[in-house]
Design an enzyme around this catalytic site. Structure first.
Site, PDB file in Angstrom:
ATOM      1  N   LYS A 130     -19.713 -20.201 -11.512  1.00 51.31           N
ATOM      2  CA  LYS A 130     -18.846 -19.944 -12.566  1.00 51.31           C
ATOM      3  C   LYS A 130     -17.478 -19.400 -12.482  1.00 51.31           C
ATOM      4  O   LYS A 130     -16.564 -19.966 -13.106  1.00 51.31           O
ATOM      5  CB  LYS A 130     -19.901 -19.077 -13.429  1.00 51.31           C
ATOM      6  CG  LYS A 130     -19.182 -18.837 -15.015  1.00 51.31           C
ATOM      7  CD  LYS A 130     -19.964 -19.970 -15.738  1.00 51.31           C
ATOM      8  CE  LYS A 130     -19.859 -19.648 -17.345  1.00 51.31           C
ATOM      9  NZ  LYS A 130     -20.782 -20.565 -18.129  1.00 51.31           N
TER      10      LYS A 130
ATOM     11  N   ALA B 155     -30.738 -17.844 -27.124  1.00 50.15           N
ATOM     12  CA  ALA B 155     -29.468 -17.529 -27.204  1.00 50.15           C
ATOM     13  C   ALA B 155     -28.526 -18.498 -27.785  1.00 50.15           C
ATOM     14  O   ALA B 155     -27.753 -18.316 -28.413  1.00 50.15           O
ATOM     15  CB  ALA B 155     -28.753 -16.989 -25.915  1.00 50.15           C
TER      16      ALA B 155
ATOM     17  N   TYR C 230       0.880  -1.328   0.072  1.00 52.25           N
ATOM     18  CA  TYR C 230       0.018  -0.007  -0.137  1.00 52.25           C
ATOM     19  C   TYR C 230       0.658   1.343  -0.104  1.00 52.25           C
ATOM     20  O   TYR C 230       1.787   1.267  -0.885  1.00 52.25           O
ATOM     21  CB  TYR C 230      -0.971  -0.096   1.208  1.00 52.25           C
ATOM     22  CG  TYR C 230      -2.072   0.898   0.881  1.00 52.25           C
ATOM     23  CD1 TYR C 230      -3.080   0.592  -0.182  1.00 52.25           C
ATOM     24  CD2 TYR C 230      -2.477   1.813   2.105  1.00 52.25           C
ATOM     25  CE1 TYR C 230      -4.209   1.617  -0.358  1.00 52.25           C
ATOM     26  CE2 TYR C 230      -3.596   2.619   1.643  1.00 52.25           C
ATOM     27  CZ  TYR C 230      -4.256   2.469   0.464  1.00 52.25           C
ATOM     28  OH  TYR C 230      -5.285   3.276   0.332  1.00 52.25           O
TER      29      TYR C 230
ATOM     30  N   ASP D   4     -23.619 -18.465 -22.546  1.00 59.41           N
ATOM     31  CA  ASP D   4     -24.897 -19.141 -22.996  1.00 59.41           C
ATOM     32  C   ASP D   4     -25.097 -19.122 -24.554  1.00 59.41           C
ATOM     33  O   ASP D   4     -25.676 -20.438 -25.086  1.00 59.41           O
ATOM     34  CB  ASP D   4     -25.952 -18.412 -22.340  1.00 59.41           C
ATOM     35  CG  ASP D   4     -25.898 -18.267 -20.802  1.00 59.41           C
ATOM     36  OD1 ASP D   4     -25.736 -19.293 -20.274  1.00 59.41           O
ATOM     37  OD2 ASP D   4     -26.020 -17.261 -20.345  1.00 59.41           O
TER      38      ASP D   4
END
Length: 433
Positions: A98, A201, A43, A166
């Site tokens: 997924k 689709a 950081y 899809d």
């Protein structure tokens, strides 16, 4: 599924101990942060240096951040698996799943993002605004026809690959199977008669890819029957497949068909209909969990049928995990700006070629089969075959270079060296190294 399996699944998604978290994904820290110096580099003040490098050249974000291995899995929850429009948050377990598959099969980090908006223009605006954070965008479970518009617009706007799985995942895998069936039967692709049941689709994307392969005769059906030129109720995506035909029903269309692709619902294809198909017919019955026709029924009607389903308990499973993780792996590794038609076809041809290779013993064992070799019962590789990663990702990366959508210097890319790197990754994912 049994009530016991339901309870096991619910418990699987909950924390297992006090240090665990609910759900299936979390954050993996890839650099140590155990000392004062490491803290200052992670950081402030050390983080300023990569920030300034990226300010000078935005492409160095691939060098100093996780952008090059990060995919967003984005859904509005309107077409979740076989569940339909269940809402964005109800779809979150699927999107997390997924992300698990991305990591498991290709070592790609993925973050699920569920959008509480359903208007296409709002989805497009939201995704476009966050796209630069990621190396790629995986659209998921967005209903047709708006999914087509959303993907088309985002591909124009975004500078990273946008891929609606899809649509294209099923298209890639069934095209691989079709390539192999054509080789086995000797049928010319231009003479093929293909019937597609389901104009959503997946169905439209598959039909487009078959046309790219060279198929000229495609009859598509939606819930109202055959899509033909006399219909006035078709959106622009269905109109592409409307032609002058006397066929009106599946009974009409399936007569003499060489291939039927089912992306619709259970038990829609009868044994009597299968008997009217052409010699050595191919049926991909992809409805889950109950396909359009069960393989034993189809094979009793036509012993010469070549059959595939979406199920793991039958040969030739059409499983999208054979496609999207490896396609993104290849695209990410060459820092692609798009996933082209050439990249998708390269993935399909790689899968088709791999199915002809000798099957490793561990893959046979995973399926409980003693004999697995190229033929009617094995036209698509197994998801358990880690070579899928090597073959598909390398083919996709090479196609990205050839199509001019890779950010890396083409002269620096050696496909054989890349295959070696992918094999090491596959061995690592298998726990061998």
């Amino acid at each position: 599924m049994s009530d016991n399996f339901k309870e096991e699944s619910l418990q699987y998604h909950r924390a297992r101990n006090e240090f665990d978290t609910n759900g299936k994904i979390g954050t993996l820290i890839t650099k140590p942060c155990d000392t004062e110096k490491e803290l200052s580099m992670a950081y402030s003040p050390g983080v300023a240096y990569p920030c300034l490098e990226i300010e000078k050249d935005i492409n160095t974000a691939y060098d100093y951040t996780n952008k090059g291995n990060l995919v967003a899995v984005i859904s509005d929850g309107t077409a979740v698996l076989g569940l339909g429009d269940i809402g964005h948050l109800a779809g979150k377990p699927v999107m997390e799943g997924k992300a698990v598959l991305f990591k498991t099969f290709a070592n790609v980090d993925a973050v699920d993002i569920e959008l509480n908006v359903k208007e296409p223009e709002k989805i497009i605006e939201t995704v476009a605004a966050i796209a630069d954070t990621f190396g790629g965008i995986n659209l998921e479970d967005i209903k047709a026809p708006k999914c087509f518009e959303i993907e088309e617009k985002l591909k124009e706007i975004c500078d990273v690959p946008v891929f609606h799985d899809d649509q294209h995942g099923t298209a890639v895998i069934t095209t691989a199977g079709l390539i192999n069936v054509l080789e086995m039967t000797g049928k010319p692709v231009e003479d093929l008669k293909v019937v597609v049941i389901g104009a959503g689709a997946s169905g439209i994307a598959c039909a487009k890819m078959y046309k790219q392969l060279g198929v000229k005769n495609i009859t598509m059906l939606d819930s109202k029957g055959v899509i033909h030129s006399g219909r006035t109720d078709l959106n622009k995506y269905k109109q592409e497949f409307a032609f002058d035909t006397p066929d009106r029903t599946l009974d009409d269309a399936i007569k003499g068909a060489d291939m039927v692709l089912g992306l619709s619902g259970p038990d829609l294809i009868s044994a009597e209909q299968v008997k009217t198909m052409a010699e050595s017919p191919i049926i991909f019955a992809c409805a889950n969990p109950i396909p359009e026709i069960m393989p034993p029924v189809a094979k009793e009607a036509r012993p010469d049928v070549i059959m595939g389903t979406g199920r793991s308990d039958f040969p030739n499973q059409v499983n999208n995990v054979l496609g999207f993780p490896q396609i993104f792996r290849g695209a990410l590794d060459v820092r692609a700006t798009k996933i082209t038609e050439g990249m998708k076809m390269a993935a399909a041809k790689a899968l088709a070629a791999l199915a002809k290779e000798p099957v490793p013993e561990h893959v046979k064992k995973a399926h409980g089969r003693e004999n697995m070799e190229f033929g009617p019962e094995y036209i698509i590789p197994s998801p358990f075959d880690r070579r899928v990663l090597v073959w598909v990702a390398s083919a996709v990366a090479q196609a990205a270079i050839e199509d001019g959508v890779a950010r890396i210097d083409p002269a620096s890319f050696n496909v054989e060296e890349y295959k070696t790197k992918l094999q090491r990754l596959a061995d690592h994912l298998d726990g061998k190294i």
